[in-house]
Design a protein around this motif. Structure first.
Motif, short mmCIF file in Angstrom:
data_model
loop_
_atom_site.label_atom_id
_atom_site.label_comp_id
_atom_site.label_asym_id
_atom_site.label_seq_id
_atom_site.Cartn_x
_atom_site.Cartn_y
_atom_site.Cartn_z
N GLU A 113 0.82 -1.21 0.00
CA GLU A 113 0.00 0.00 0.00
C GLU A 113 0.86 1.27 0.00
O GLU A 113 0.42 2.32 -0.45
CB GLU A 113 -0.92 0.01 1.23
N ASN A 114 2.10 1.16 0.50
CA ASN A 114 2.98 2.34 0.51
C ASN A 114 3.60 2.62 -0.85
O ASN A 114 4.40 3.54 -1.00
CB ASN A 114 4.06 2.19 1.58
N GLY A 115 3.24 1.80 -1.86
CA GLY A 115 3.71 2.03 -3.22
C GLY A 115 4.93 1.21 -3.62
O GLY A 115 5.26 1.11 -4.80
N SER A 116 5.60 0.63 -2.64
CA SER A 116 6.79 -0.18 -2.94
C SER A 116 6.38 -1.62 -3.29
O SER A 116 5.22 -2.00 -3.15
CB SER A 116 7.73 -0.20 -1.73
N SER A 117 7.35 -2.38 -3.76
CA SER A 117 7.09 -3.79 -4.05
C SER A 117 8.28 -4.64 -3.60
O SER A 117 9.41 -4.16 -3.52
CB SER A 117 6.83 -4.00 -5.54
N ILE A 118 7.99 -5.89 -3.30
CA ILE A 118 9.02 -6.86 -2.91
C ILE A 118 9.09 -7.94 -3.97
O ILE A 118 8.06 -8.51 -4.36
CB ILE A 118 8.68 -7.52 -1.56
N ILE A 119 10.29 -8.22 -4.44
CA ILE A 119 10.52 -9.30 -5.39
C ILE A 119 11.41 -10.32 -4.70
O ILE A 119 12.58 -10.06 -4.41
CB ILE A 119 11.22 -8.79 -6.67
N THR A 139 14.49 -17.48 -0.58
CA THR A 139 15.76 -17.25 0.10
C THR A 139 15.69 -15.98 0.95
O THR A 139 14.75 -15.19 0.80
CB THR A 139 16.90 -17.09 -0.93
N PRO A 140 16.68 -15.76 1.84
CA PRO A 140 16.70 -14.52 2.65
C PRO A 140 17.20 -13.34 1.82
O PRO A 140 18.07 -12.58 2.23
CB PRO A 140 17.69 -14.87 3.78
N PHE A 141 16.67 -13.20 0.65
CA PHE A 141 17.18 -12.23 -0.32
C PHE A 141 16.00 -11.74 -1.15
O PHE A 141 15.26 -12.54 -1.73
CB PHE A 141 18.22 -12.94 -1.20
N PHE A 142 15.81 -10.44 -1.20
CA PHE A 142 14.72 -9.91 -2.01
C PHE A 142 15.10 -8.53 -2.53
O PHE A 142 16.03 -7.89 -2.04
CB PHE A 142 13.41 -9.85 -1.21
N ALA A 143 14.40 -8.10 -3.55
CA ALA A 143 14.60 -6.77 -4.09
C ALA A 143 13.43 -5.88 -3.69
O ALA A 143 12.30 -6.36 -3.56
CB ALA A 143 14.72 -6.81 -5.62
N VAL A 144 13.71 -4.63 -3.49
CA VAL A 144 12.67 -3.64 -3.18
C VAL A 144 12.64 -2.60 -4.30
O VAL A 144 13.67 -2.00 -4.61
CB VAL A 144 12.95 -2.94 -1.84
N ASP A 145 11.49 -2.44 -4.90
CA ASP A 145 11.29 -1.37 -5.88
C ASP A 145 10.52 -0.27 -5.16
O ASP A 145 9.39 -0.48 -4.72
CB ASP A 145 10.51 -1.87 -7.10
N VAL A 146 11.16 0.88 -5.04
CA VAL A 146 10.60 1.98 -4.25
C VAL A 146 9.20 2.38 -4.71
O VAL A 146 8.33 2.67 -3.89
CB VAL A 146 11.54 3.21 -4.32
N ASN A 147 8.97 2.40 -6.02
CA ASN A 147 7.67 2.84 -6.54
C ASN A 147 6.97 1.78 -7.37
O ASN A 147 6.20 2.10 -8.27
CB ASN A 147 7.82 4.13 -7.34
#
Length: 213
Positions: A139-145, A155-163
């Motif tokens: 809801e804050n606009g970010s996403s987790i991959i 895995t204990p590894f993810f990417a964050v896309d700010v928008n």
């Protein structure tokens, strides 16, 4: 004749000076715009990073101090409980949409300017991000991959896309990677390298400390 020639020379000089001035103004405006844009992206990621860091603290507390999903500098890592970790982690934030696969087709992720081709980073290959990785829109606009291992496990590894799916969709500008780490003392933290496994161009943000400069 001499007077006319001088007038023509003066006119040419004036035109050259005006063109030079205009070019200087344009270049200066472009650089200023780029600087402002970069600072805005830094501020955006700094805010998102704070949210995610606080969420990590809450998640560790919810899981009684042990996530079962982490890396460590000592090599004492655990990937056995990542499904439960992510379930708790994302539930501590407001989820807008979840794409278990086909994230690009379902609108959970955009097309990135570049993708890694390093075999060690296969979880962030174009095919994986577009079709196979779990992606959460918040809801804050970010996403987790979530980076998936070759066997399909999380895995204990993810990417964050700010928008989220919005542009520029470029590593080091609005896309950053997060490694979940655990100290020998038992405390958890995100690794300072926020560009690992991402194709960062010169000028892109590589380490968390860079966003505070």
């Amino acid at each position: 004749m001499t007077l006319k020639r001088n007038n023509r020379n003066n006119s040419k000089t004036l035109v050259i000076l005006m063109i030079t001035f205009i070019i200087t103004v344009i270049v200066g405006t472009i650089k200023a715009t780029e600087t402002i844009k970069k600072q805005e992206m830094k501020n955006a990621f700094r805010n998102i990073y704070t949210i995610y860091s606080n969420t990590l603290v809450s998640t560790v507390t919810d899981m009684s101090g042990y996530t079962g999903c982490y890396y460590s500098d000592s090599g004492d890592s655990d990937l056995s409980n990542c499904d439960n970790f992510y379930r708790s982690f994302v539930n501590n934030m407001k989820i807008k949409k979840y794409c278990q696969n086909n994230g690009l087709e379902q609108g959970c992720v955009g097309t990135y300017e570049k993708y890694t081709t390093d075999k060690r980073c296969s979880g962030f290959f174009e095919r994986m991000i577009s079709k196979e990785d779990d992606i959460f829109l918040m809801e804050n606009g970010s996403s987790i991959i979530i980076f998936k291992a070759p066997n399909g496990s999380r895995t204990p590894f993810f990417a964050v896309d700010v928008n989220g799916p919005k542009g520029p969709n470029k590593a080091g500008e609005d896309l950053f990677s997060i490694l979940l780490m655990r100290h020998n003392s038992g405390s958890y933290y995100f690794h300072s390298n926020i560009s690992y496994c991402l194709p960062i161009d010169k000028g892109g943000i590589e380490y968390i400390q860079d966003i505070y400069k």
